[in-house]
Scaffold this motif. Structure first.
Motif, PDB file in Angstrom:
ATOM      1  N   ASP A 191       0.893  -1.224   0.067  1.00  0.00           N
ATOM      2  CA  ASP A 191       0.133  -0.098   0.007  1.00  0.00           C
ATOM      3  C   ASP A 191       0.828   1.348   0.101  1.00  0.00           C
ATOM      4  O   ASP A 191       0.440   2.393  -0.500  1.00  0.00           O
ATOM      5  CB  ASP A 191      -0.942  -0.009   1.185  1.00  0.00           C
ATOM      6  CG  ASP A 191      -1.986  -1.172   1.236  1.00  0.00           C
ATOM      7  OD1 ASP A 191      -2.424  -1.529  -0.039  1.00  0.00           O
ATOM      8  OD2 ASP A 191      -2.551  -1.586   2.259  1.00  0.00           O
ATOM      9  N   GLY A 192       2.260   1.137   0.467  1.00  0.00           N
ATOM     10  CA  GLY A 192       2.919   2.191   0.707  1.00  0.00           C
ATOM     11  C   GLY A 192       3.339   2.874  -0.631  1.00  0.00           C
ATOM     12  O   GLY A 192       3.511   4.242  -0.737  1.00  0.00           O
ATOM     13  N   ASP A 193       3.684   2.075  -1.629  1.00  0.00           N
ATOM     14  CA  ASP A 193       3.861   2.655  -3.188  1.00  0.00           C
ATOM     15  C   ASP A 193       3.077   2.003  -4.402  1.00  0.00           C
ATOM     16  O   ASP A 193       3.228   2.514  -5.341  1.00  0.00           O
ATOM     17  CB  ASP A 193       5.315   2.532  -3.302  1.00  0.00           C
ATOM     18  CG  ASP A 193       5.930   1.015  -3.346  1.00  0.00           C
ATOM     19  OD1 ASP A 193       4.986   0.134  -3.500  1.00  0.00           O
ATOM     20  OD2 ASP A 193       7.060   0.666  -3.368  1.00  0.00           O
ATOM     21  N   GLY A 194       2.223   1.180  -3.848  1.00  0.00           N
ATOM     22  CA  GLY A 194       1.320   0.596  -5.118  1.00  0.00           C
ATOM     23  C   GLY A 194       1.999  -0.337  -5.806  1.00  0.00           C
ATOM     24  O   GLY A 194       1.427  -0.951  -6.794  1.00  0.00           O
ATOM     25  N   GLU A 223       8.376  -3.041  -4.355  1.00  0.00           N
ATOM     26  CA  GLU A 223       9.568  -2.755  -5.410  1.00  0.00           C
ATOM     27  C   GLU A 223      10.378  -1.472  -5.503  1.00  0.00           C
ATOM     28  O   GLU A 223      11.266  -1.151  -5.387  1.00  0.00           O
ATOM     29  CB  GLU A 223       9.424  -3.564  -6.460  1.00  0.00           C
ATOM     30  CG  GLU A 223      10.806  -3.680  -7.262  1.00  0.00           C
ATOM     31  CD  GLU A 223      10.525  -4.439  -8.694  1.00  0.00           C
ATOM     32  OE1 GLU A 223      11.615  -4.464  -9.482  1.00  0.00           O
ATOM     33  OE2 GLU A 223       9.495  -4.835  -8.951  1.00  0.00           O
ATOM     34  N   ARG A 224       9.149  -0.326  -5.820  1.00  0.00           N
ATOM     35  CA  ARG A 224       9.677   0.885  -5.790  1.00  0.00           C
ATOM     36  C   ARG A 224      10.270   1.417  -4.743  1.00  0.00           C
ATOM     37  O   ARG A 224      11.364   2.255  -4.665  1.00  0.00           O
ATOM     38  CB  ARG A 224       8.543   1.925  -6.275  1.00  0.00           C
ATOM     39  CG  ARG A 224       8.787   3.261  -6.767  1.00  0.00           C
ATOM     40  CD  ARG A 224       7.529   4.017  -6.919  1.00  0.00           C
ATOM     41  NE  ARG A 224       7.006   3.462  -8.155  1.00  0.00           N
ATOM     42  CZ  ARG A 224       5.529   3.588  -8.374  1.00  0.00           C
ATOM     43  NH1 ARG A 224       4.915   4.362  -7.775  1.00  0.00           N
ATOM     44  NH2 ARG A 224       5.045   3.182  -9.379  1.00  0.00           N
ATOM     45  N   SER A 225       9.954   1.007  -3.632  1.00  0.00           N
ATOM     46  CA  SER A 225      10.655   1.456  -2.117  1.00  0.00           C
ATOM     47  C   SER A 225      11.598   0.647  -1.709  1.00  0.00           C
ATOM     48  O   SER A 225      12.190   0.664  -0.545  1.00  0.00           O
ATOM     49  CB  SER A 225       9.544   1.504  -1.133  1.00  0.00           C
ATOM     50  OG  SER A 225       8.568   2.444  -1.467  1.00  0.00           O
ATOM     51  N   ASN A 226      11.941  -0.257  -2.579  1.00  0.00           N
ATOM     52  CA  ASN A 226      13.151  -1.219  -2.345  1.00  0.00           C
ATOM     53  C   ASN A 226      12.934  -1.986  -1.192  1.00  0.00           C
ATOM     54  O   ASN A 226      13.838  -2.304  -0.413  1.00  0.00           O
ATOM     55  CB  ASN A 226      14.496  -0.387  -2.329  1.00  0.00           C
ATOM     56  CG  ASN A 226      15.777  -1.218  -2.325  1.00  0.00           C
ATOM     57  OD1 ASN A 226      15.809  -1.998  -3.308  1.00  0.00           O
ATOM     58  ND2 ASN A 226      16.912  -0.975  -1.599  1.00  0.00           N
ATOM     59  N   ARG A 227      11.583  -2.543  -1.024  1.00  0.00           N
ATOM     60  CA  ARG A 227      11.303  -3.582   0.152  1.00  0.00           C
ATOM     61  C   ARG A 227      11.473  -4.755  -0.437  1.00  0.00           C
ATOM     62  O   ARG A 227      11.709  -5.723   0.304  1.00  0.00           O
ATOM     63  CB  ARG A 227       9.901  -3.204   0.481  1.00  0.00           C
ATOM     64  CG  ARG A 227       9.625  -1.967   1.429  1.00  0.00           C
ATOM     65  CD  ARG A 227       8.286  -1.781   1.665  1.00  0.00           C
ATOM     66  NE  ARG A 227       8.135  -0.513   2.812  1.00  0.00           N
ATOM     67  CZ  ARG A 227       7.908  -0.884   4.272  1.00  0.00           C
ATOM     68  NH1 ARG A 227       8.020  -2.331   4.698  1.00  0.00           N
ATOM     69  NH2 ARG A 227       7.787  -0.112   5.042  1.00  0.00           N
ATOM     70  N   GLY A 228      11.139  -4.931  -1.774  1.00  0.00           N
ATOM     71  CA  GLY A 228      11.117  -6.617  -2.156  1.00  0.00           C
ATOM     72  C   GLY A 228      11.047  -6.695  -3.593  1.00  0.00           C
ATOM     73  O   GLY A 228      10.658  -5.759  -4.227  1.00  0.00           O
ATOM     74  N   THR A 229      10.855  -7.915  -4.090  1.00  0.00           N
ATOM     75  CA  THR A 229      10.630  -8.259  -5.535  1.00  0.00           C
ATOM     76  C   THR A 229       9.864  -9.365  -5.510  1.00  0.00           C
ATOM     77  O   THR A 229      10.005 -10.164  -4.732  1.00  0.00           O
ATOM     78  CB  THR A 229      12.021  -8.239  -6.371  1.00  0.00           C
ATOM     79  OG1 THR A 229      12.901  -9.344  -5.740  1.00  0.00           O
ATOM     80  CG2 THR A 229      12.667  -6.923  -6.435  1.00  0.00           C
ATOM     81  N   CYS A 230       9.379  -9.473  -6.869  1.00  0.00           N
ATOM     82  CA  CYS A 230       8.423 -10.661  -7.108  1.00  0.00           C
ATOM     83  C   CYS A 230       9.428 -11.561  -7.665  1.00  0.00           C
ATOM     84  O   CYS A 230      10.189 -11.482  -8.678  1.00  0.00           O
ATOM     85  CB  CYS A 230       7.443 -10.431  -7.941  1.00  0.00           C
ATOM     86  SG  CYS A 230       6.324 -11.885  -8.357  1.00  0.00           S
TER      87      CYS A 230
END
Length: 529
Positions: free
Chosen positions: A40-43, A48-55
């Motif tokens: 929810d933080g970056d949609g 991924e845009r916030s560098n939290r993780g990737t699929c």
């Protein structure tokens, strides 16, 4: 009044952690075999845009399994969760969650950079208000629906390989009851055939790490639905207990006055309905538990089969278990000898560590002693005593880890029963966790136990206190030593002066080879006492 106030919170909906994320329980996700929801933080998927993780595609362990499960491709839990999804979020750094929207255990803050250590306490050490709050939280979890998770009511084949999703809503408490059932249920082989010798949470190396993860996830859910970030699960220290001392209306529910198998109507636990307790019926129908209510909690503590479990575990049995140096051994199942895991789980004698499945020790003894809902594996989490019991079992696991400090390699990498190898993902958790991730100290996961905590030194004064006490005890000796040292010094000084006077009259041929100026500064005197 407090319990009533907590009841008003039933309208609150907060995220929960369980099995199938609601956003992935649909035809599109199942057919694509992908569960990478947006944060929810970056949609973006997995933040991924916030560098939290990737699929990413999941990486399954290729290590060989033990011989206990001789099938392949017949159970949805094999190579979890690849039957349902083969792409999930892989979170970076200290981020966690099915969409990387949470912090790993032991971390907090907006960027998950703040370390946090919480303390689990003995339930009998809680104040009345703390105890009542815990009971209210339990009742809240039983009555509030999970916002983010649903349960499966059919197998993948019954869902027509994903084209016909079969899921339903469930409350937060029962979500965890269902997960415990799903991990330990029998394999449905078709017709009326089942395979019973399978369990992804018991009777093998993963027993302790799996329940450690289970409790942490349950604890976090309570923190979320209540907004109480400081909440921790209390434990019941059952060592040497004469009877079920928490089986009172003040705590976990007393005995019904006319039916000893039921709970007292004075406890709100008496109104709770159990789920997932009718395994034989599910097996005959080749169906999964669908979380339909199946009656009240049953409990008749102490009226169990005494030949199997004569009493509650003792302190000496726990201490013997802790001396075992091998975490796992032999077949790595309930027949393992000299295995700490198998002895603590209760399939080995707590005095010899030799497997004896006709008896129930330690962990198993408590379940059998409760003589009711707790005594049947798949539905045992229906009784809230389950939480208190497993918290204490986890504390014994923690004591063993601190005493023996095992390397990660101590946990079996291969040949364990299905689902229990070191790098296997735990069934049925999404997000994914490997067994090895919870074979570490609880403090690394952000929690400790009150009775295991080492006292911290609050200041430099605290640091000095033990040394000052020692000095006080030996003060008379120090004074005596100083007096004796002074006398010895005076005598030696007199002798030196006399020698100097005599040396002035001595011929150069018999003077010392080292003169005073060369050697005197190297002379030292010590008094020993």
């Amino acid at each position: 009044m407090f319990l009533f106030a907590m009841g008003l919170l039933l309208v609150i909906l907060q995220p929960s952690t369980g099995q199938f994320p609601r956003v992935c329980a649909n035809t599109q996700s199942l057919l694509r075999k992908e569960c990478c929801p947006p944060w929810d933080g970056d949609g973006t998927p997995c933040g991924e845009r916030s560098n939290r993780g990737t699929c990413q595609r999941i990486l399954l362990s290729q290590a060989p399994l033990g011989p206990q499960f001789p099938f392949s491709g017949v159970d949805d839990r094999e190579d979890w969760p690849s039957v349902f999804y083969n792409r999930t979020c892989r979170c970076r750094g200290n981020f966690m969650g099915f969409n990387c929207g949470e912090c790993k255990f032991g971390f907090s803050g907006q960027n998950c950079t703040e370390r946090r250590l919480r303390t689990r306490r003995n339930i009998f050490q809680l104040t009345i208000s703390e105890k009542d709050k815990f009971l209210a939280y339990l009742n809240l979890a039983k009555n509030i629906p999970s916002k983010d998770y649903v349960i499966a009511t059919g197998t993948y084949a019954q869902m027509n390989n994903g084209s016909n999703p079969m899921f339903r809503n469930i409350n937060v408490y029962d979500l965890f009851v269902w997960m415990h059932y799903y991990a330990s249920r029998d394999t449905l082989l078709g017709g009326s055939n089942v395979w019973r010798d399978i369990d992804f949470a018991h009777e093998a190396p993963g027993f302790l790490p799996w329940h450690r993860a289970f409790l942490l996830l349950w604890e976090r859910e309570i923190q979320k639905i209540t907004g109480d970030e400081n909440f921790t699960i209390p434990y019941w220290d059952w060592r040497d207990a004469e009877d079920c001392v928490i089986c009172t209306d003040e705590y976990m529910g007393g005995q019904h006055p006319t039916n000893p198998n039921l709970l007292s109507p004075a406890s709100f636990f008496s109104s709770w309905q159990v789920i997932c307790t009718q395994s034989e019926e599910y097996n005959s129908q080749q169906a999964l538990c669908n979380a339909t209510s199946e009656g009240p909690i049953l409990r008749n503590p102490g009226n169990n089969d005494k030949s199997r479990t004569p009493r509650l575990p003792s302190s000496s049995e726990v201490e013997f278990c802790l001396t075992l140096t091998q975490y796992e051994s032999g077949s790595m199942d309930k027949m393992a000898n000299y295995s700490f895991r198998n002895t603590l789980e209760g399939f080995a004698d707590p005095h010899t560590a030799i497997s004896n499945i006709s008896q129930s020790g330690l962990h198993n003894a408590l379940h059998i002693y409760m003589n009711g809902s707790m005594s049947q594996v798949q539905g045992s989490a229906n009784d809230p005593i389950f939480i208190l019991h497993h918290a204490f079992v986890d504390s014994i696991f923690e004591r063993w880890l601190r005493r023996h400090r095992p390397m990660l390699e101590v946990y079996p990498a291969a040949n364990a029963p299905i689902g229990h190898n070191r790098e296997n993902y735990m069934v049925p958790f999404i997000p994914l966790y490997r067994n090895e991730e919870f074979f570490i100290s609880s403090r690394e996961l952000g929690y400790d136990y009150e009775y295991l905590q080492e006292p911290a030194l609050g200041s430099f004064q605290d640091f000095l206190i033990p040394y000052l006490k020692q000095a006080h005890q030996i003060w008379p000796w120090l004074v005596g030593a100083a007096v004796i040292g002074g006398i010895i010094t005076a005598v030696l000084s007199g002798l030196i002066l006399a020698c100097r006077k005599k040396r002035k009259g001595t011929s150069p041929e018999i003077q010392p080879l080292l003169t005073e100026s060369e050697d005197y500064n190297n002379v030292s005197y010590q008094s020993h006492f």
